[in-house]
Design a protein around this motif. Structure first.
Motif, short mmCIF file in Angstrom:
data_model
loop_
_atom_site.label_atom_id
_atom_site.label_comp_id
_atom_site.label_asym_id
_atom_site.label_seq_id
_atom_site.Cartn_x
_atom_site.Cartn_y
_atom_site.Cartn_z
N ALA A 128 37.00 39.42 58.04
CA ALA A 128 36.81 39.44 59.50
C ALA A 128 36.63 38.02 60.05
CB ALA A 128 35.59 40.30 59.85
N PHE A 129 35.89 37.19 59.31
CA PHE A 129 35.70 35.80 59.73
C PHE A 129 37.03 35.06 59.80
CE2 PHE A 129 35.12 31.32 58.68
CZ PHE A 129 34.20 30.92 59.64
N LEU A 130 37.88 35.28 58.79
CA LEU A 130 39.20 34.63 58.78
C LEU A 130 40.07 35.11 59.94
CD1 LEU A 130 40.02 34.66 54.96
CD2 LEU A 130 39.32 32.70 56.34
N LEU A 131 40.06 36.42 60.19
CA LEU A 131 40.90 36.97 61.26
C LEU A 131 40.45 36.48 62.64
CD1 LEU A 131 41.29 40.67 60.04
CD2 LEU A 131 43.04 38.88 60.04
N ILE A 132 39.13 36.29 62.82
CA ILE A 132 38.60 35.92 64.13
C ILE A 132 38.61 34.41 64.34
CG2 ILE A 132 36.55 35.96 65.61
CD1 ILE A 132 35.80 38.62 64.29
N ASN A 133 38.10 33.66 63.36
CA ASN A 133 37.87 32.23 63.56
C ASN A 133 38.97 31.32 63.02
OD1 ASN A 133 34.95 32.23 64.62
ND2 ASN A 133 34.78 33.48 62.80
N VAL A 134 39.77 31.81 62.09
CA VAL A 134 40.82 30.96 61.51
C VAL A 134 42.19 31.33 62.06
CG1 VAL A 134 41.93 30.22 59.37
CG2 VAL A 134 39.45 30.60 59.42
N PHE A 135 42.56 32.61 61.91
CA PHE A 135 43.89 33.05 62.34
C PHE A 135 43.94 33.45 63.81
CE2 PHE A 135 43.76 34.00 57.73
CZ PHE A 135 44.76 33.14 57.32
N LYS A 136 42.77 33.61 64.45
CA LYS A 136 42.68 33.88 65.89
C LYS A 136 43.40 35.17 66.30
CE LYS A 136 40.61 29.88 66.43
NZ LYS A 136 39.16 29.77 66.75
N PHE A 137 43.32 36.21 65.45
CA PHE A 137 43.93 37.48 65.81
C PHE A 137 43.19 38.14 66.97
CE2 PHE A 137 45.95 37.25 61.60
CZ PHE A 137 47.22 37.66 61.93
N VAL A 138 41.88 37.96 67.04
CA VAL A 138 41.06 38.48 68.14
C VAL A 138 40.12 37.38 68.60
CG1 VAL A 138 41.15 40.90 67.41
CG2 VAL A 138 39.37 39.42 66.50
N GLU A 139 39.64 37.51 69.82
CA GLU A 139 38.73 36.52 70.37
C GLU A 139 37.32 36.73 69.82
OE1 GLU A 139 39.38 33.94 72.31
OE2 GLU A 139 41.52 34.44 72.24
N PRO A 140 36.59 35.64 69.54
CA PRO A 140 35.19 35.78 69.10
C PRO A 140 34.34 36.46 70.16
CG PRO A 140 36.00 33.56 68.71
CD PRO A 140 37.03 34.24 69.57
N VAL A 141 33.38 37.24 69.73
CA VAL A 141 32.52 37.95 70.66
C VAL A 141 31.27 37.13 70.92
CG1 VAL A 141 31.41 39.23 68.77
CG2 VAL A 141 31.29 40.12 71.10
N SER A 142 30.90 37.02 72.20
CA SER A 142 29.66 36.32 72.56
C SER A 142 28.54 37.34 72.62
CB SER A 142 29.82 35.63 73.92
OG SER A 142 30.16 36.57 74.92
N MET A 143 27.43 37.02 71.94
CA MET A 143 26.35 37.99 71.81
C MET A 143 25.01 37.27 71.84
SD MET A 143 25.83 40.80 68.77
CE MET A 143 27.52 41.32 69.00
N SER A 144 24.11 37.77 72.66
CA SER A 144 22.77 37.19 72.73
C SER A 144 21.95 37.62 71.52
CB SER A 144 22.07 37.62 74.02
OG SER A 144 21.86 39.03 74.02
N SER A 145 20.88 36.87 71.25
CA SER A 145 20.01 37.21 70.13
C SER A 145 19.34 38.57 70.34
CB SER A 145 18.95 36.12 69.93
OG SER A 145 18.18 35.95 71.13
N HIS A 146 19.02 38.89 71.60
CA HIS A 146 18.40 40.19 71.89
C HIS A 146 19.35 41.34 71.59
CE1 HIS A 146 17.39 43.63 74.57
NE2 HIS A 146 16.15 43.34 74.18
N LEU A 147 20.62 41.19 71.99
CA LEU A 147 21.61 42.22 71.70
C LEU A 147 21.83 42.36 70.20
CD1 LEU A 147 23.70 44.28 72.70
CD2 LEU A 147 25.35 42.40 72.86
N TYR A 148 21.85 41.24 69.51
CA TYR A 148 22.06 41.27 68.06
C TYR A 148 20.92 42.00 67.36
CZ TYR A 148 23.53 39.61 63.47
OH TYR A 148 23.96 39.55 62.17
N LEU A 149 19.68 41.69 67.76
CA LEU A 149 18.51 42.30 67.11
C LEU A 149 18.35 43.76 67.49
CD1 LEU A 149 15.91 39.39 67.44
CD2 LEU A 149 17.10 40.14 65.37
N SER A 150 18.70 44.11 68.73
CA SER A 150 18.49 45.48 69.20
C SER A 150 19.64 46.41 68.87
CB SER A 150 18.24 45.48 70.71
OG SER A 150 19.37 45.00 71.41
N SER A 151 20.83 45.87 68.61
CA SER A 151 22.01 46.71 68.37
C SER A 151 22.58 46.52 66.97
CB SER A 151 23.09 46.42 69.42
OG SER A 151 22.64 46.75 70.71
N VAL A 152 22.93 45.28 66.63
CA VAL A 152 23.60 45.03 65.36
C VAL A 152 22.68 45.30 64.18
CG1 VAL A 152 24.76 43.30 63.95
CG2 VAL A 152 25.15 43.36 66.41
#
Length: 235
Positions: free
Chosen positions: A65-89
Motif C-alpha cells: 500500500a505504501f508503494l502504491l500510494i507514495n511511490v507509484f502514485k496510483f492513489v492520492e495520500p489521505v490527510s488524517m488528523s491524530s484524533h481521527l486516527y486514534l478514534s477510527s483507525v
C-alpha cells in the motif's frame, strides 16, 4: 453500429471486466486460505504460529500500500488528523487484528471447508451486534432469515467429521470481531479505498499483534527474517 449499440458494447465490457476482477479476487482469496492452512496445520508444514503469520501478512499489505500510494502514485495520500486516527483507525485496526489472529488460529484445529461454513454466520453477527448496540432496527423477518442461516450452519457443524470445540470458538470469535469492525467502519463513516485502508491500518495491526505475541521470542526472530525477505522481494 449506432450509438445504442456502442453503449451496449461499453456496458458489456464493464460487466465482463467486473466479473474478471471478482474471479481473480476469489482465486487469490482461495489460494491464501489454502496456503495459510498448509503453513499452520500440524500435519502439513507444521508452523503453528498464527500471530507471526498474520504480522507477515499485514506487513506485506502495508508495504505494498505504501508503494502504491507514495511511490507509484496510483492513489492520492489521505490527510488524517491524530484524533481521527486514534478514534477510527486504532479501534478498527484492533478489532481487525483480533479477527485475523483468531481466524488464522482456527486453521490449526478445523478444516478449510468447515471454516468457510462458519464464516457464513457473518451476516448474523453483523445484524445481531447492530441490534444489540441499538444501531440497527429489529425486524422480525430479518431475524427469521438470520435464524435460518444459523440453523444451516448448526446442521453443517453437527455433521462435521473433524469437529473441534476450541477451533469453533476461535472462528466464531473471529467472525464477531470482524462484524464489529465492519459496523464500526460504517458508524464512523470511515470510507476510504483499500490501498489507503491497508496503509492506515497495517502498522496498527502489526503493533497490536506484536504486543499479543511478546512471549514468543523465537517466533519473533523468524518473523523478522521472513518479513525482511518479503521486503527485499518488494524492492
Amino acid at each position: 453500429m449506432g450509438k445504442g449499440g456502442s453503449l451496449s458494447h461499453s456496458v458489456l465490457r464493464k460487466i465482463l471486466l467486473s466479473y474478471t476482477y471478482v474471479a481473480i479476487w476469489i482465486f487469490l482469496s482461495f489460494t491464501v486460505i489454502v496456503y495459510n492452512k498448509y503453513i499452520l496445520d500440524k500435519k502439513m508444514y507444521n508452523w503453528p504460529f498464527p500471530i507471526p503469520l498474520t504480522i507477515i501478512h499485514m506487513s506485506f499489505c502495508a508495504s505494498l500500500a505504501f508503494l502504491l500510494i507514495n511511490v507509484f502514485k496510483f492513489v492520492e495520500p489521505v490527510s488524517m488528523s491524530s484524533h481521527l486516527y486514534l478514534s477510527s483507525v486504532v479501534p478498527i485496526g484492533a478489532l481487525y487484528s483480533l479477527s485475523l489472529w483468531f481466524s488464522n488460529s482456527a486453521y490449526i484445529y478445523l478444516s478449510v471447508s468447515f471454516i468457510q461454513m462458519l464464516k457464513a454466520l457473518m451476516p448474523v453477527a453483523v445484524y445481531s451486534i447492530g441490534v444489540l448496540l441499538k444501531k440497527e432496527p429489529f425486524k422480525p423477518n430479518t431475524m427469521l432469515n438470520m435464524l435460518s442461516i444459523s440453523l444451516g450452519v448448526a446442521i453443517a457443524a453437527y455433521g462435521e467429521a473433524r469437529f473441534d470445540t476450541w477451533g469453533v470458538i476461535l472462528q466464531l470469535g473471529a467472525v464477531s470481531f470482524e462484524a464489529t469492525s465492519c459496523l464500526l467502519t460504517g458508524w464512523k463513516d470511515f470510507c476510504i479505498d483499500h490501498e489507503r485502508s491497508w496503509g492506515c491500518q497495517g502498522l496498527v495491526v502489526d503493533c497490536l499483534l506484536m504486543v499479543c505475541d511478546q512471549g514468543h521470542r523465537d517466533a519473533h526472530q523468524l518473523v523478522w527474517v521472513r518479513a525482511g525477505l518479503s521486503g527485499c522481494c518488494l524492492l
